[in-house]
Design a protein around this motif. Structure first.
Motif, PDB file in Angstrom:
ATOM      1  N   ARG A 241    -119.173 -45.651 -34.664  1.00 50.42           N
ATOM      2  CA  ARG A 241    -120.060 -43.594 -34.657  1.00 50.42           C
ATOM      3  C   ARG A 241    -121.204 -43.263 -33.120  1.00 50.42           C
ATOM      4  N   GLN A 242    -121.674 -43.970 -32.318  1.00 49.76           N
ATOM      5  CA  GLN A 242    -121.880 -43.844 -31.668  1.00 49.76           C
ATOM      6  C   GLN A 242    -120.943 -43.027 -30.695  1.00 49.76           C
ATOM      7  N   ARG A 245    -119.159 -39.840 -31.557  1.00 50.26           N
ATOM      8  CA  ARG A 245    -119.947 -38.708 -31.757  1.00 50.26           C
ATOM      9  C   ARG A 245    -120.146 -38.087 -29.632  1.00 50.26           C
ATOM     10  N   GLU A 246    -119.986 -39.464 -29.306  1.00 52.61           N
ATOM     11  CA  GLU A 246    -120.002 -38.733 -27.608  1.00 52.61           C
ATOM     12  C   GLU A 246    -119.239 -38.626 -27.307  1.00 52.61           C
ATOM     13  N   GLY A 249    -118.677 -34.765 -28.390  1.00 51.17           N
ATOM     14  CA  GLY A 249    -119.789 -33.919 -27.090  1.00 51.17           C
ATOM     15  C   GLY A 249    -118.947 -33.816 -25.740  1.00 51.17           C
ATOM     16  N   TYR A 254    -114.865 -30.326 -32.118  1.00 49.88           N
ATOM     17  CA  TYR A 254    -116.439 -30.652 -34.176  1.00 49.88           C
ATOM     18  C   TYR A 254    -115.213 -31.330 -34.764  1.00 49.88           C
ATOM     19  N   GLN A 255    -116.163 -32.474 -35.092  1.00 47.26           N
ATOM     20  CA  GLN A 255    -115.662 -33.288 -35.719  1.00 47.26           C
ATOM     21  C   GLN A 255    -114.566 -33.264 -36.326  1.00 47.26           C
TER      22      GLN A 255
END
Length: 337
Positions: A241-242, A245-246, A249, A254-255
């Motif tokens: 998950r990290q 997200r990273e 970014g 966007y997801q």
């Protein structure tokens, strides 16, 4: 502006015919039902004949086969390759480096070669390095991920009394994957937008240890392989998950704009835990571990090979790999061209 790195082609190599769970059960008297429930792999390929114990393929063999296929698909000759990077946790020997044996087998000479020794994240680490190597003098590179588990298959013992052997037989496998990376845009290629490669979890105990023994070590009682399955099941989904997200970014995505997910390829229930942790909807998952086996650093390239047949222009994908030995998170954002 076009990105600086493009995946032009991919190649894969597997040793011999697939070995399903029933074949292992017949050979070693193990329980298929419990193994499938715990590990979840349906079949795998081994670089050793399970009946005779004879090694049929080396890491060099498989790596060279995967590279040759990738080169042929890109219509490349050995003289066209400017560098070669290998990611593996199981080289044929400590020296000479397996990457150089692969280069020699392919007839690739007078180039820079690099070998990264790493577990599950090694393939994306190799891709990260290859992207950084591309410049005006190095226009085309080969990136390889490969692993074999021959050193840990004890075939002359009862696997019921040797737990690691049973786990290797059902959960692991052998194979190699490769990709041709180029700085120039090629129609139909996949653009590498950003690569995340980070050591994390400072001071946390390793989730996996694989030891290499010399002559002075043979009398020591240490197990060659140790795994903390509980820690892996707990930490990998969180790190995935990290990483997602990273890397999103870093790319500015966007997801919801992602069409394909190439998740960490670990056996057992971990992939489902990862999917639940990421909570992605309307995303196509590309996985292969159930049918290829846990072939370590080869698996991200098998996933890329499957992605190449599906991704369309401007579609986006994210690949994630988590290294549980000393907790490395790696990810890459990809876009169809």
């Amino acid at each position: 502006m076009s990105p600086d790195a493009h995946i032009v082609s991919t190649g894969t190599a597997l040793p011999g015919e697939p070995v399903d769970n029933e074949a292992i059960a017949r050979r070693f008297g193990t329980d298929v039902a419990s193994a499938e429930a715990f590990i979840g792999t349906r079949q795998r390929h081994f670089a050793v004949d399970l009946n005779t114990g004879q090694v049929t393929h080396t890491l060099t063999d498989l790596g060279a086969q995967a590279c040759a296929q990738a080169m042929a698909r890109a219509d490349l000759e050995p003289r066209d390759v400017d560098f070669l990077v290998l990611g593996t946790s199981s080289p044929d020997a400590l020296v000479p480096a397996t990457v150089n044996l692969i280069a020699d087998r392919l007839g690739i000479d007078q180039v820079s070669t690099y070998q990264l020794q790493s577990g599950c994240a090694g393939a994306l680490q190799a891709l990260d390095l290859a992207c950084r190597l591309l410049d005006e003098e190095h226009l085309i590179g080969l990136v390889v991920g490969a692993d074999v588990c021959v050193k840990h298959l004890v075939l002359d013992r009862n696997t019921n009394s040797v737990g690691r052997t049973g786990h290797v037989l059902f959960g692991d496998g052998d194979g190699a994957g490769a990709a041709v990376l180029a700085s120039e845009l090629v129609p139909g290629s996949i653009a590498v937008r950003r690569v995340l490669n980070r050591f994390s979890e400072l001071s946390r105990t390793p989730g996996q240890v694989v030891r290499w023994f010399g002559a002075a070590d043979l009398a020591r009682p240490e197990q060659p392989v140790e795994q903390d399955h509980k820690a892996i099941a707990q930490r990998v989904p969180l790190l995935a998950r990290q990483a997602m997200r990273e890397v999103l970014g870093m790319t500015g995505w966007y997801q919801a704009s992602v069409s394909y997910l190439l998740p960490p390829q670990l056996p057992g229930r971990v992939p489902q835990h990862v999917a639940n942790e990421l909570g992605l909807a309307d995303v196509t998952e590309i996985s292969c571990v159930a049918d290829v086996g846990n072939a370590g650093n080869a698996l991200p390239f098998f996933q890329l090979d499957l992605l190449r047949d599906r991704i369309l222009a401007e579609e986006r994908a994210v690949a994630i790999a988590i290294e549980p030995s000393k907790w490395i998170k790696a990810a890459v954002t990809l876009e169809g061209m």
